[in-house]
Design a protein around this motif. Structure first.
Motif, mmCIF file in Angstrom:
data_model
loop_
_atom_site.group_PDB
_atom_site.id
_atom_site.type_symbol
_atom_site.label_atom_id
_atom_site.label_comp_id
_atom_site.label_asym_id
_atom_site.label_seq_id
_atom_site.Cartn_x
_atom_site.Cartn_y
_atom_site.Cartn_z
ATOM 1 N N PHE A 112 -6.003 16.056 -3.656
ATOM 2 C CA PHE A 112 -6.436 14.677 -3.898
ATOM 3 C C PHE A 112 -5.422 13.675 -3.370
ATOM 4 O O PHE A 112 -5.785 12.668 -2.753
ATOM 5 N N MET A 113 -4.149 13.942 -3.583
ATOM 6 C CA MET A 113 -3.117 12.975 -3.230
ATOM 7 C C MET A 113 -2.811 12.950 -1.743
ATOM 8 O O MET A 113 -2.235 11.964 -1.252
ATOM 9 N N GLU A 114 -3.159 13.980 -1.005
ATOM 10 C CA GLU A 114 -2.742 14.066 0.403
ATOM 11 C C GLU A 114 -3.042 12.803 1.208
ATOM 12 O O GLU A 114 -2.147 12.262 1.874
ATOM 13 N N PRO A 115 -4.280 12.243 1.175
ATOM 14 C CA PRO A 115 -4.531 11.035 1.972
ATOM 15 C C PRO A 115 -3.953 9.765 1.368
ATOM 16 O O PRO A 115 -3.869 8.736 2.047
ATOM 17 N N LEU A 116 -3.546 9.814 0.090
ATOM 18 C CA LEU A 116 -3.045 8.617 -0.581
ATOM 19 C C LEU A 116 -1.527 8.463 -0.475
ATOM 20 O O LEU A 116 -1.009 7.341 -0.562
ATOM 21 N N LEU A 117 -0.824 9.561 -0.311
ATOM 22 C CA LEU A 117 0.646 9.505 -0.353
ATOM 23 C C LEU A 117 1.247 8.531 0.656
ATOM 24 O O LEU A 117 2.200 7.811 0.321
ATOM 25 N N PRO A 118 0.731 8.462 1.900
ATOM 26 C CA PRO A 118 1.321 7.473 2.820
ATOM 27 C C PRO A 118 1.205 6.039 2.311
ATOM 28 O O PRO A 118 2.103 5.223 2.532
ATOM 29 N N MET A 119 0.135 5.725 1.600
ATOM 30 C CA MET A 119 -0.047 4.372 1.051
ATOM 31 C C MET A 119 0.898 4.125 -0.121
ATOM 32 O O MET A 119 1.344 2.997 -0.341
ATOM 33 N N LEU A 120 1.213 5.170 -0.859
ATOM 34 C CA LEU A 120 2.036 5.014 -2.052
ATOM 35 C C LEU A 120 3.526 5.065 -1.741
ATOM 36 O O LEU A 120 4.351 4.918 -2.644
ATOM 37 N N GLU A 121 3.864 5.275 -0.477
ATOM 38 C CA GLU A 121 5.286 5.191 -0.091
ATOM 39 C C GLU A 121 5.785 3.754 -0.172
ATOM 40 O O GLU A 121 6.987 3.509 -0.292
ATOM 41 N N THR A 122 4.880 2.796 -0.097
ATOM 42 C CA THR A 122 5.227 1.377 -0.200
ATOM 43 C C THR A 122 5.262 0.963 -1.668
ATOM 44 O O THR A 122 4.332 1.268 -2.416
ATOM 45 N N PRO A 123 6.285 0.281 -2.124
ATOM 46 C CA PRO A 123 6.308 -0.197 -3.514
ATOM 47 C C PRO A 123 5.176 -1.197 -3.762
ATOM 48 O O PRO A 123 4.778 -1.943 -2.866
ATOM 49 N N HIS A 124 4.664 -1.194 -4.994
ATOM 50 C CA HIS A 124 3.617 -2.136 -5.380
ATOM 51 C C HIS A 124 4.029 -2.837 -6.671
ATOM 52 O O HIS A 124 4.740 -2.269 -7.499
ATOM 53 N N TYR A 125 3.539 -4.054 -6.835
ATOM 54 C CA TYR A 125 3.745 -4.758 -8.101
ATOM 55 C C TYR A 125 2.977 -4.072 -9.226
ATOM 56 O O TYR A 125 3.410 -4.050 -10.376
ATOM 57 N N PHE A 126 1.823 -3.510 -8.870
ATOM 58 C CA PHE A 126 0.931 -2.938 -9.884
ATOM 59 C C PHE A 126 0.030 -1.921 -9.208
ATOM 60 O O PHE A 126 -0.421 -2.132 -8.083
ATOM 61 N N ARG A 127 -0.210 -0.818 -9.895
ATOM 62 C CA ARG A 127 -1.094 0.218 -9.383
ATOM 63 C C ARG A 127 -2.146 0.551 -10.438
ATOM 64 O O ARG A 127 -1.794 0.852 -11.583
ATOM 65 N N MET A 128 -3.410 0.511 -10.032
ATOM 66 C CA MET A 128 -4.492 0.739 -10.996
ATOM 67 C C MET A 128 -5.613 1.526 -10.339
ATOM 68 O O MET A 128 -5.938 1.305 -9.167
#
Length: 289
Positions: A112-128
């Protein structure tokens, strides 16, 4: 010549793309082995595993609906991910000194996380994330997202079941539950500024699969810039993804998770990582036929 083999089990199972995926990789690598689909009912689950335990050619199986939790009492050991999630999607047979052990694993988290990990390398103010569904796959998805600091709204037909899942998997997390029907009707909620935020909508249910009822989700419940991720693979381009894409949202289909989790299982079954140098383009072309 009798070949080593692995399988995918479920009820129903005719829709599974796992045999096509694993046999494509086996053929590409020239490995003399086979991967099959086996229709196993809830009543036949214990007998199936008992027979396969005694078969030295059987390397293991992937587990799909509705058996991801039901298989657990029949296994000898759970790996950490499966134990944390409380669901198994991969079983491997291990024999040492004449003793056979069936090991339960959960590769859904990694897939599940494989396609999302590149996006989550960037810090976010909030994740939902709004996660729709409360089955075995949803449990893995909740665990994977919680590890990445994502606040989850878990929606199901039974909100009490959703709350129990959240409390079991991430009791310290600030997560919420909702009735699945809440998302069916339009909302006029005014979302705040989403700049620098990560918003995700996940269909982790079978709704929208061919032969299943549709998933009723009104797009007004998705904040601007949301990513829509539907784990249904039959069809891969679901009505939810079509509607979201038509409204300008980014989408991820269920083949991404299916191929990602299959890659982990393949190496466990056959002792070699699958060939993915082309970004799975050849495999996706095969599955689209």
């Amino acid at each position: 010549m009798t070949l080593p083999y692995a399988e995918v089990i479920g009820d129903p199972i005719v829709q599974s793309k796992s045999p096509a995926i694993h046999n494509y990789w086996l053929g590409t690598l020239g490995i003399a082995a086979d991967y099959r689909a086996a229709h196993v009912t809830a009543e036949g689950l214990e007998s199936y595993l008992a027979k396969r335990r005694e078969d030295p050619l059987w390397r293991g199986c992937n587990v799909t609906m509705p058996h991801k939790q039901a298989v657990m009492p029949f296994l000898d050991r759970l790996e950490i991910g499966a134990e944390m999630v409380g669901a198994v999607n991969t079983i491997t047979r291990r024999e040492r000194s004449g003793e056979v052990r069936l090991i339960g694993t959960n590769t859904d988290m990694a897939g599940f996380m494989e396609p999302l990990l590149p996006m989550l390398e960037t810090p976010h103010y909030f994740r939902m994330a709004r996660v729709l569904g409360t089955g075995g796959a949803a449990r893995a998805i909740v665990a994977a997202l919680a590890e990445q600091g994502v606040m989850v709204v878990l929606a199901g037909r039974d909100p009490a079941k959703a709350r129990a899942i959240l409390d079991e998997i991430d009791p310290e997390g600030e997560h919420h539950v909702a009735d699945l029907s809440h998302f069916a009707d339009p909302t006029d909620f005014a979302f705040d500024d989403r700049e620098g935020c990560f918003d995700l909508v996940v269909n982790a249910s079978p709704l929208g699969m061919a032969g299943q009822p549709p998933l009723l989700f009104d797009l007004t419940h998705a904040p601007p810039g949301s990513i829509f991720y539907d784990i249904v693979t039959y069809p891969a381009d679901t009505p939810l993804l079509q509607a979201a894409r038509g409204a300008g949202f980014r989408t991820i289909d269920g083949l991404s998770m299916l191929i990602g989790q299959a890659a982990v299982a393949f190496e466990k079954f056959f002792g070699s990582p699958p060939p993915r140098d082309d970004g799975d383009a050849g495999l996706r072309a095969l599955l689209a036929k």
